[in-house]
Scaffold this motif. Structure first.
Motif, PDB file in Angstrom:
ATOM      1  N   ALA A 234     -35.345  -6.690   3.245  1.00 34.69           N
ATOM      2  CA  ALA A 234     -34.678  -6.057   2.101  1.00 34.69           C
ATOM      3  C   ALA A 234     -34.593  -4.545   2.293  1.00 34.69           C
ATOM      4  CB  ALA A 234     -35.419  -6.396   0.810  1.00 34.69           C
ATOM      5  N   ALA A 235     -35.685  -3.934   2.775  1.00 33.06           N
ATOM      6  CA  ALA A 235     -35.671  -2.487   3.011  1.00 33.06           C
ATOM      7  C   ALA A 235     -34.712  -2.128   4.148  1.00 33.06           C
ATOM      8  CB  ALA A 235     -37.084  -2.008   3.345  1.00 33.06           C
ATOM      9  N   TRP A 236     -34.667  -2.952   5.186  1.00 35.37           N
ATOM     10  CA  TRP A 236     -33.721  -2.700   6.272  1.00 35.37           C
ATOM     11  C   TRP A 236     -32.283  -2.767   5.769  1.00 35.37           C
ATOM     12  CZ3 TRP A 236     -33.321  -0.761  10.959  1.00 35.37           C
ATOM     13  CH2 TRP A 236     -32.183  -1.061  11.708  1.00 35.37           C
ATOM     14  N   TYR A 237     -32.013  -3.746   4.920  1.00 34.30           N
ATOM     15  CA  TYR A 237     -30.675  -3.906   4.344  1.00 34.30           C
ATOM     16  C   TYR A 237     -30.315  -2.696   3.477  1.00 34.30           C
ATOM     17  CZ  TYR A 237     -26.982  -6.046   1.460  1.00 34.30           C
ATOM     18  OH  TYR A 237     -25.808  -6.318   0.793  1.00 34.30           O
ATOM     19  N   ALA A 238     -31.283  -2.227   2.674  1.00 35.46           N
ATOM     20  CA  ALA A 238     -31.024  -1.055   1.835  1.00 35.46           C
ATOM     21  C   ALA A 238     -30.795   0.193   2.678  1.00 35.46           C
ATOM     22  CB  ALA A 238     -32.189  -0.835   0.873  1.00 35.46           C
ATOM     23  N   ALA A 239     -31.501   0.292   3.799  1.00 30.39           N
ATOM     24  CA  ALA A 239     -31.388   1.490   4.641  1.00 30.39           C
ATOM     25  C   ALA A 239     -30.123   1.489   5.480  1.00 30.39           C
ATOM     26  CB  ALA A 239     -32.608   1.594   5.554  1.00 30.39           C
ATOM     27  N   SER A 240     -29.742   0.309   5.993  1.00 29.38           N
ATOM     28  CA  SER A 240     -28.632   0.248   6.950  1.00 29.38           C
ATOM     29  C   SER A 240     -27.364  -0.356   6.386  1.00 29.38           C
ATOM     30  CB  SER A 240     -29.066  -0.567   8.178  1.00 29.38           C
ATOM     31  OG  SER A 240     -29.279  -1.927   7.810  1.00 29.38           O
ATOM     32  N   GLY A 241     -27.504  -1.102   5.269  1.00 29.93           N
ATOM     33  CA  GLY A 241     -26.341  -1.802   4.732  1.00 29.93           C
ATOM     34  C   GLY A 241     -25.997  -3.062   5.502  1.00 29.93           C
ATOM     35  N   ARG A 242     -26.902  -3.500   6.406  1.00 30.70           N
ATOM     36  CA  ARG A 242     -26.610  -4.670   7.243  1.00 30.70           C
ATOM     37  C   ARG A 242     -27.744  -5.692   7.143  1.00 30.70           C
ATOM     38  NH1 ARG A 242     -26.307  -0.531  10.869  1.00 30.70           N
ATOM     39  NH2 ARG A 242     -28.034  -1.419  12.065  1.00 30.70           N
ATOM     40  N   LEU A 243     -27.361  -6.961   7.163  1.00 31.22           N
ATOM     41  CA  LEU A 243     -28.310  -8.045   7.350  1.00 31.22           C
ATOM     42  C   LEU A 243     -28.027  -8.634   8.728  1.00 31.22           C
ATOM     43  CD1 LEU A 243     -28.671 -10.065   4.010  1.00 31.22           C
ATOM     44  CD2 LEU A 243     -30.429  -8.771   5.227  1.00 31.22           C
ATOM     45  N   ASP A 244     -28.767  -8.188   9.720  1.00 30.29           N
ATOM     46  CA  ASP A 244     -28.499  -8.588  11.090  1.00 30.29           C
ATOM     47  C   ASP A 244     -29.777  -9.109  11.740  1.00 30.29           C
ATOM     48  OD1 ASP A 244     -29.942  -6.272  11.305  1.00 30.29           O
ATOM     49  OD2 ASP A 244     -28.299  -5.054  12.104  1.00 30.29           O
ATOM     50  N   HIS A 245     -29.764  -9.198  13.073  1.00 27.10           N
ATOM     51  CA  HIS A 245     -30.916  -9.733  13.780  1.00 27.10           C
ATOM     52  C   HIS A 245     -32.165  -8.882  13.560  1.00 27.10           C
ATOM     53  CE1 HIS A 245     -29.630  -6.546  16.528  1.00 27.10           C
ATOM     54  NE2 HIS A 245     -30.826  -6.615  17.076  1.00 27.10           N
ATOM     55  N   MET A 246     -32.003  -7.566  13.352  1.00 27.18           N
ATOM     56  CA  MET A 246     -33.160  -6.706  13.118  1.00 27.18           C
ATOM     57  C   MET A 246     -33.854  -7.057  11.807  1.00 27.18           C
ATOM     58  SD  MET A 246     -35.168  -4.440  14.237  1.00 27.18           S
ATOM     59  CE  MET A 246     -34.281  -3.760  15.650  1.00 27.18           C
ATOM     60  N   ALA A 247     -33.089  -7.365  10.778  1.00 25.13           N
ATOM     61  CA  ALA A 247     -33.683  -7.772   9.506  1.00 25.13           C
ATOM     62  C   ALA A 247     -34.517  -9.036   9.688  1.00 25.13           C
ATOM     63  CB  ALA A 247     -32.583  -8.004   8.472  1.00 25.13           C
ATOM     64  N   PHE A 248     -33.964 -10.010  10.413  1.00 25.79           N
ATOM     65  CA  PHE A 248     -34.712 -11.247  10.654  1.00 25.79           C
ATOM     66  C   PHE A 248     -35.949 -10.977  11.502  1.00 25.79           C
ATOM     67  CE2 PHE A 248     -35.647 -14.841  13.457  1.00 25.79           C
ATOM     68  CZ  PHE A 248     -35.942 -15.810  12.508  1.00 25.79           C
ATOM     69  N   LEU A 249     -35.822 -10.111  12.510  1.00 22.83           N
ATOM     70  CA  LEU A 249     -36.947  -9.826  13.394  1.00 22.83           C
ATOM     71  C   LEU A 249     -38.087  -9.152  12.629  1.00 22.83           C
ATOM     72  CD1 LEU A 249     -37.797 -10.044  16.372  1.00 22.83           C
ATOM     73  CD2 LEU A 249     -36.903  -7.731  16.709  1.00 22.83           C
ATOM     74  N   ILE A 250     -37.758  -8.206  11.757  1.00 21.06           N
ATOM     75  CA  ILE A 250     -38.783  -7.541  10.945  1.00 21.06           C
ATOM     76  C   ILE A 250     -39.519  -8.556  10.091  1.00 21.06           C
ATOM     77  CG2 ILE A 250     -39.136  -5.922   9.025  1.00 21.06           C
ATOM     78  CD1 ILE A 250     -36.809  -4.277  10.219  1.00 21.06           C
ATOM     79  N   TRP A 251     -38.763  -9.457   9.474  1.00 19.58           N
ATOM     80  CA  TRP A 251     -39.392 -10.476   8.625  1.00 19.58           C
ATOM     81  C   TRP A 251     -40.245 -11.435   9.447  1.00 19.58           C
ATOM     82  CZ3 TRP A 251     -38.642 -15.839   8.657  1.00 19.58           C
ATOM     83  CH2 TRP A 251     -39.303 -16.526   7.630  1.00 19.58           C
ATOM     84  N   ALA A 252     -39.710 -11.931  10.562  1.00 19.69           N
ATOM     85  CA  ALA A 252     -40.413 -12.946  11.351  1.00 19.69           C
ATOM     86  C   ALA A 252     -41.707 -12.396  11.937  1.00 19.69           C
ATOM     87  CB  ALA A 252     -39.494 -13.460  12.460  1.00 19.69           C
ATOM     88  N   LEU A 253     -41.670 -11.202  12.525  1.00 18.55           N
ATOM     89  CA  LEU A 253     -42.863 -10.654  13.156  1.00 18.55           C
ATOM     90  C   LEU A 253     -43.948 -10.341  12.131  1.00 18.55           C
ATOM     91  CD1 LEU A 253     -41.316  -8.300  15.873  1.00 18.55           C
ATOM     92  CD2 LEU A 253     -42.338 -10.563  16.181  1.00 18.55           C
ATOM     93  N   ASN A 254     -43.555  -9.778  10.991  1.00 17.94           N
ATOM     94  CA  ASN A 254     -44.549  -9.508   9.949  1.00 17.94           C
ATOM     95  C   ASN A 254     -45.126 -10.797   9.386  1.00 17.94           C
ATOM     96  OD1 ASN A 254     -44.891  -6.497   9.010  1.00 17.94           O
ATOM     97  ND2 ASN A 254     -42.735  -6.711   9.582  1.00 17.94           N
ATOM     98  N   THR A 255     -44.292 -11.804   9.212  1.00 19.41           N
ATOM     99  CA  THR A 255     -44.777 -13.085   8.695  1.00 19.41           C
ATOM    100  C   THR A 255     -45.754 -13.728   9.659  1.00 19.41           C
ATOM    101  OG1 THR A 255     -42.733 -13.441   7.444  1.00 19.41           O
ATOM    102  CG2 THR A 255     -44.090 -15.371   7.881  1.00 19.41           C
ATOM    103  N   LEU A 256     -45.408 -13.746  10.934  1.00 18.06           N
ATOM    104  CA  LEU A 256     -46.314 -14.322  11.930  1.00 18.06           C
ATOM    105  C   LEU A 256     -47.655 -13.600  11.938  1.00 18.06           C
ATOM    106  CD1 LEU A 256     -43.833 -14.878  14.890  1.00 18.06           C
ATOM    107  CD2 LEU A 256     -44.967 -16.655  13.539  1.00 18.06           C
ATOM    108  N   TYR A 257     -47.612 -12.290  11.868  1.00 20.69           N
ATOM    109  CA  TYR A 257     -48.854 -11.504  11.895  1.00 20.69           C
ATOM    110  C   TYR A 257     -49.729 -11.803  10.685  1.00 20.69           C
ATOM    111  CZ  TYR A 257     -51.981  -7.490  11.753  1.00 20.69           C
ATOM    112  OH  TYR A 257     -53.090  -6.692  11.675  1.00 20.69           O
ATOM    113  N   PHE A 258     -49.155 -11.762   9.509  1.00 17.51           N
ATOM    114  CA  PHE A 258     -49.963 -11.918   8.302  1.00 17.51           C
ATOM    115  C   PHE A 258     -50.387 -13.365   8.072  1.00 17.51           C
ATOM    116  CE2 PHE A 258     -47.917  -7.813   7.176  1.00 17.51           C
ATOM    117  CZ  PHE A 258     -49.082  -7.085   7.021  1.00 17.51           C
ATOM    118  N   VAL A 259     -49.585 -14.336   8.485  1.00 20.24           N
ATOM    119  CA  VAL A 259     -50.018 -15.727   8.398  1.00 20.24           C
ATOM    120  C   VAL A 259     -51.242 -15.946   9.295  1.00 20.24           C
ATOM    121  CG1 VAL A 259     -49.408 -18.105   8.999  1.00 20.24           C
ATOM    122  CG2 VAL A 259     -47.821 -16.713   7.675  1.00 20.24           C
ATOM    123  N   GLY A 260     -51.252 -15.301  10.467  1.00 19.78           N
ATOM    124  CA  GLY A 260     -52.428 -15.373  11.315  1.00 19.78           C
ATOM    125  C   GLY A 260     -53.673 -14.881  10.604  1.00 19.78           C
TER     126      GLY A 260
END
Length: 200
Positions: free
Chosen positions: A139-165
């Motif tokens: 959401a923050a990436w989208y607000a900053a860049s105006g785009r929902l792209d692979h970077m938005a998904f990557l930010i979400w996926a990596l943070n989710t994997l880390y915190f689920v661990g």
């Protein structure tokens, strides 16, 4: 009515008024780990985008108001819940009406479904909660860049994997403490911790 009963009834009514009377500040979330799961993905996206623009700051205000409103809801402090939800919507309104970041409605809808549900402490529900809290990253990436792209998904996926661990690691320690006996060999150790080993 005896004096002790009268005093007990008066004390009970005072306690009831104290619990229902609006306070001068909203109830704050006490889960320190959840604060990190909420804000670290947001900060990650803001740092990668290298911007602290007005949309990013407004989104941060909206996210914080919404998150604290959830605690007011759980504490049944509906006055503060309503005020905080109003603040969240007021901060989000320019993002939709001025910058046309309409995908934020989808993020907000998912967040609302996950936030205002009964709190459950099993592994599946905590993993789902982590996935919801880390949505602040894309959401923050989208607000900053105006785009929902692979970077938005990557930010979400990596943070989710880390915190689920982290969630799985804490669950393992709690289960081991409850067990209160030694393991019988490497096979039993592996069977007990296989999920954490597979995750890492």
């Amino acid at each position: 009515m005896t004096m002790s009963a009268a005093l007990h009834g008066r004390g009970q009514s005072v306690r009831n008024r104290a619990t229902t009377r609006p306070t001068d500040h909203p109830p704050m979330p006490r889960e320190h780990g959840a604060w990190g799961i909420l804000l670290i993905p947001f900060a990650t996206a803001a740092c990668i985008s290298r911007t602290a623009s007005a949309p990013v700051l407004l989104l941060l205000v909206s996210v914080l108001c919404f998150y604290v409103a959830r605690t007011s809801y759980l504490k049944k402090n509906f006055t503060w819940m309503a005020l905080l939800l109003f603040g969240s919507c007021a901060a989000a309104a320019p993002l939709l009406l001025w910058w046309h970041l309409w995908w934020l409605c989808a993020f907000g809808g998912v967040g609302a479904v996950l936030a205002f549900r009964p709190t459950q402490r099993d592994v599946v529900n905590e993993v789902v909660a982590v996935g919801g809290l880390t949505l602040t990253g894309p959401a923050a990436w989208y607000a900053a860049s105006g785009r929902l792209d692979h970077m938005a998904f990557l930010i979400w996926a990596l943070n989710t994997l880390y915190f689920v661990g982290g969630v799985l690691y804490v669950k393992l320690h709690i289960a081991a403490a409850i067990r209160r006996r030694e393991f019988d060999g490497i096979g039993e150790r592996f069977g007990f911790a296989w999920l954490n080993l597979a995750w890492y």
